[in-house]
Design a protein around this motif. Structure first.
Motif, PDB file in Angstrom:
ATOM      1  N   ALA A 101       0.847  -1.199   0.000  1.00 33.42           N
ATOM      2  CA  ALA A 101       0.000   0.000   0.000  1.00 33.42           C
ATOM      3  C   ALA A 101       0.879   1.245   0.000  1.00 33.42           C
ATOM      4  O   ALA A 101       1.874   1.313   0.723  1.00 33.42           O
ATOM      5  N   GLY A 102       0.522   2.204  -0.835  1.00 37.15           N
ATOM      6  CA  GLY A 102       1.259   3.457  -0.884  1.00 37.15           C
ATOM      7  C   GLY A 102       2.373   3.511  -1.906  1.00 37.15           C
ATOM      8  O   GLY A 102       2.907   4.589  -2.185  1.00 37.15           O
ATOM      9  N   VAL A 103       2.739   2.356  -2.492  1.00 34.68           N
ATOM     10  CA  VAL A 103       3.788   2.354  -3.517  1.00 34.68           C
ATOM     11  C   VAL A 103       3.222   2.901  -4.828  1.00 34.68           C
ATOM     12  O   VAL A 103       2.179   2.451  -5.306  1.00 34.68           O
ATOM     13  N   ASP A 104       3.901   3.881  -5.393  1.00 38.80           N
ATOM     14  CA  ASP A 104       3.511   4.445  -6.686  1.00 38.80           C
ATOM     15  C   ASP A 104       4.219   3.645  -7.781  1.00 38.80           C
ATOM     16  O   ASP A 104       5.414   3.839  -8.025  1.00 38.80           O
ATOM     17  N   ILE A 105       3.491   2.748  -8.424  1.00 41.43           N
ATOM     18  CA  ILE A 105       4.098   1.867  -9.429  1.00 41.43           C
ATOM     19  C   ILE A 105       4.721   2.679 -10.549  1.00 41.43           C
ATOM     20  O   ILE A 105       5.798   2.345 -11.061  1.00 41.43           O
ATOM     21  N   ASP A 106       4.059   3.756 -10.945  1.00 46.31           N
ATOM     22  CA  ASP A 106       4.557   4.569 -12.061  1.00 46.31           C
ATOM     23  C   ASP A 106       5.856   5.283 -11.724  1.00 46.31           C
ATOM     24  O   ASP A 106       6.553   5.784 -12.619  1.00 46.31           O
ATOM     25  N   ASP A 107       6.191   5.328 -10.453  1.00 43.33           N
ATOM     26  CA  ASP A 107       7.400   6.021 -10.012  1.00 43.33           C
ATOM     27  C   ASP A 107       8.518   5.050  -9.655  1.00 43.33           C
ATOM     28  O   ASP A 107       9.519   5.439  -9.065  1.00 43.33           O
ATOM     29  N   THR A 108       8.338   3.780  -9.995  1.00 37.31           N
ATOM     30  CA  THR A 108       9.353   2.771  -9.705  1.00 37.31           C
ATOM     31  C   THR A 108      10.014   2.309 -10.995  1.00 37.31           C
ATOM     32  O   THR A 108       9.377   2.254 -12.047  1.00 37.31           O
ATOM     33  N   GLU A 109      11.266   1.951 -10.894  1.00 35.47           N
ATOM     34  CA  GLU A 109      12.050   1.615 -12.085  1.00 35.47           C
ATOM     35  C   GLU A 109      11.785   0.206 -12.596  1.00 35.47           C
ATOM     36  O   GLU A 109      11.854  -0.044 -13.797  1.00 35.47           O
ATOM     37  N   HIS A 110      11.451  -0.724 -11.722  1.00 34.80           N
ATOM     38  CA  HIS A 110      11.423  -2.129 -12.112  1.00 34.80           C
ATOM     39  C   HIS A 110      10.027  -2.749 -12.124  1.00 34.80           C
ATOM     40  O   HIS A 110       9.884  -3.959 -12.238  1.00 34.80           O
ATOM     41  N   LEU A 111       8.998  -1.910 -11.985  1.00 28.26           N
ATOM     42  CA  LEU A 111       7.628  -2.398 -11.992  1.00 28.26           C
ATOM     43  C   LEU A 111       6.847  -1.716 -13.108  1.00 28.26           C
ATOM     44  O   LEU A 111       6.945  -0.496 -13.281  1.00 28.26           O
ATOM     45  N   ASN A 112       6.066  -2.492 -13.837  1.00 24.42           N
ATOM     46  CA  ASN A 112       5.213  -1.960 -14.892  1.00 24.42           C
ATOM     47  C   ASN A 112       3.761  -2.114 -14.451  1.00 24.42           C
ATOM     48  O   ASN A 112       3.302  -3.233 -14.209  1.00 24.42           O
ATOM     49  N   ARG A 113       3.042  -1.013 -14.340  1.00 24.78           N
ATOM     50  CA  ARG A 113       1.684  -1.023 -13.808  1.00 24.78           C
ATOM     51  C   ARG A 113       0.707  -1.730 -14.738  1.00 24.78           C
ATOM     52  O   ARG A 113       0.609  -1.436 -15.924  1.00 24.78           O
ATOM     53  N   LEU A 114      -0.047  -2.691 -14.178  1.00 20.25           N
ATOM     54  CA  LEU A 114      -1.123  -3.364 -14.896  1.00 20.25           C
ATOM     55  C   LEU A 114      -2.484  -2.912 -14.370  1.00 20.25           C
ATOM     56  O   LEU A 114      -3.455  -2.839 -15.113  1.00 20.25           O
ATOM     57  N   ALA A 115      -2.557  -2.657 -13.072  1.00 22.21           N
ATOM     58  CA  ALA A 115      -3.778  -2.168 -12.414  1.00 22.21           C
ATOM     59  C   ALA A 115      -3.353  -1.653 -11.047  1.00 22.21           C
ATOM     60  O   ALA A 115      -2.168  -1.692 -10.692  1.00 22.21           O
ATOM     61  N   ASN A 116      -4.305  -1.154 -10.276  1.00 21.99           N
ATOM     62  CA  ASN A 116      -3.992  -0.659  -8.942  1.00 21.99           C
ATOM     63  C   ASN A 116      -3.333  -1.755  -8.106  1.00 21.99           C
ATOM     64  O   ASN A 116      -3.905  -2.830  -7.903  1.00 21.99           O
ATOM     65  N   ARG A 117      -2.098  -1.519  -7.668  1.00 23.82           N
ATOM     66  CA  ARG A 117      -1.301  -2.446  -6.838  1.00 23.82           C
ATOM     67  C   ARG A 117      -0.971  -3.759  -7.563  1.00 23.82           C
ATOM     68  O   ARG A 117      -0.598  -4.741  -6.921  1.00 23.82           O
ATOM     69  N   LEU A 118      -1.066  -3.780  -8.872  1.00 19.24           N
ATOM     70  CA  LEU A 118      -0.761  -4.983  -9.651  1.00 19.24           C
ATOM     71  C   LEU A 118       0.284  -4.636 -10.702  1.00 19.24           C
ATOM     72  O   LEU A 118       0.071  -3.734 -11.518  1.00 19.24           O
ATOM     73  N   ALA A 119       1.424  -5.348 -10.676  1.00 15.98           N
ATOM     74  CA  ALA A 119       2.540  -4.961 -11.527  1.00 15.98           C
ATOM     75  C   ALA A 119       3.231  -6.152 -12.165  1.00 15.98           C
ATOM     76  O   ALA A 119       3.281  -7.243 -11.596  1.00 15.98           O
ATOM     77  N   HIS A 120       3.769  -5.910 -13.345  1.00 14.69           N
ATOM     78  CA  HIS A 120       4.669  -6.828 -14.042  1.00 14.69           C
ATOM     79  C   HIS A 120       6.084  -6.462 -13.605  1.00 14.69           C
ATOM     80  O   HIS A 120       6.477  -5.300 -13.680  1.00 14.69           O
ATOM     81  N   VAL A 121       6.838  -7.443 -13.121  1.00  9.91           N
ATOM     82  CA  VAL A 121       8.150  -7.194 -12.524  1.00  9.91           C
ATOM     83  C   VAL A 121       9.257  -7.426 -13.548  1.00  9.91           C
ATOM     84  O   VAL A 121       9.285  -8.443 -14.235  1.00  9.91           O
ATOM     85  N   ASP A 122      10.183  -6.480 -13.635  1.00  7.10           N
ATOM     86  CA  ASP A 122      11.376  -6.638 -14.452  1.00  7.10           C
ATOM     87  C   ASP A 122      12.358  -7.517 -13.672  1.00  7.10           C
ATOM     88  O   ASP A 122      12.928  -7.082 -12.666  1.00  7.10           O
ATOM     89  N   LEU A 123      12.546  -8.744 -14.138  1.00  4.21           N
ATOM     90  CA  LEU A 123      13.374  -9.694 -13.391  1.00  4.21           C
ATOM     91  C   LEU A 123      14.870  -9.439 -13.555  1.00  4.21           C
ATOM     92  O   LEU A 123      15.693 -10.178 -12.998  1.00  4.21           O
TER      93      LEU A 123
END
Length: 203
Positions: A101-123
């Protein structure tokens, strides 16, 4: 009754339809004949004019993440097993996560936003950096892919129901029947089919 007749009279054909998009689920129709996709719940990661790409969230393997990619264990939710994302290229691995909670996916380098709190991870990221951002994640071997027009035809035929994913869908407990769980939260009459058997011979 022929297979084509069965598909032509699919339950999903009578329901209001959502459009496929990243962050949406493809829920297999009750009685899906394909062994690869029977009772599958596919999270769409990419959808464009060229292809649709996603992973099945509902197929856990017997392989432990510890034996395959142990460096990711601090981020992976229990059960810490490798999941089978689909029939294609099972030597490749896809990472999906529910963020804290509170993590801004759009402001992270290794996460791609799919939906609220749901992300595709750059491995390619450092696992420890990702672990600080996520509530939990899963690793999926392989994926499912549709060519232009293929998925639209299958949806029109009634093979798939399209519905928004919840971030918790990615990290459900191992004992959860994800297909039934997703069906139960849909509009009527879909909850009535949530206990539909994987094999019609069991009914």
């Amino acid at each position: 009754m022929s297979m084509s007749d069965f598909y032509a009279d699919r339950l999903f054909n009578a329901l209001e339809r959502n459009d496929p998009a990243p962050g949406m689920l493809l829920v297999a129709a009750p009685g899906m004949f394909s062994e690869e996709f029977n009772r599958s719940v596919v999270l769409i990661i990419e959808h464009n004019e060229q292809l649709t790409f996603g992973v099945n969230l509902a197929s856990r393997s017997d392989l432990a993440v510890f034996n395959i990619m142990p460096e990711w264990l601090p981020a992976v939710a229990k059960p810490q097993a490798l999941y089978i994302g689909g029939p294609l290229n099972q030597q490749s691995v896809v990472g999906l996560a529910m963020t804290k909670a509170g993590v801004d996916i759009d402001d992270t380098e290794h996460l791609n936003r799919l939906a609220n709190r749901l992300a595709h991870v750059d491995l390619r990221a450092e696992p420890g950096d990702v672990a600080e951002l996520v509530e939990g994640m899963r690793l999926f071997a392989g994926y499912a892919e549709w060519s232009p027009g293929q998925l639209a035809g299958e949806i029109e035929r009634g093979d798939w129901y399209v519905t928004p994913a919840l971030p918790t869908d990615v990290i459900v407990p191992g004992r959860t029947d994800l297909w039934g769980h997703v069906m139960r939260r849909q509009q009527m009459p879909l909850p009535l089919f949530s206990t539909f058997p994987a094999d019609l011979a069991d009914n």
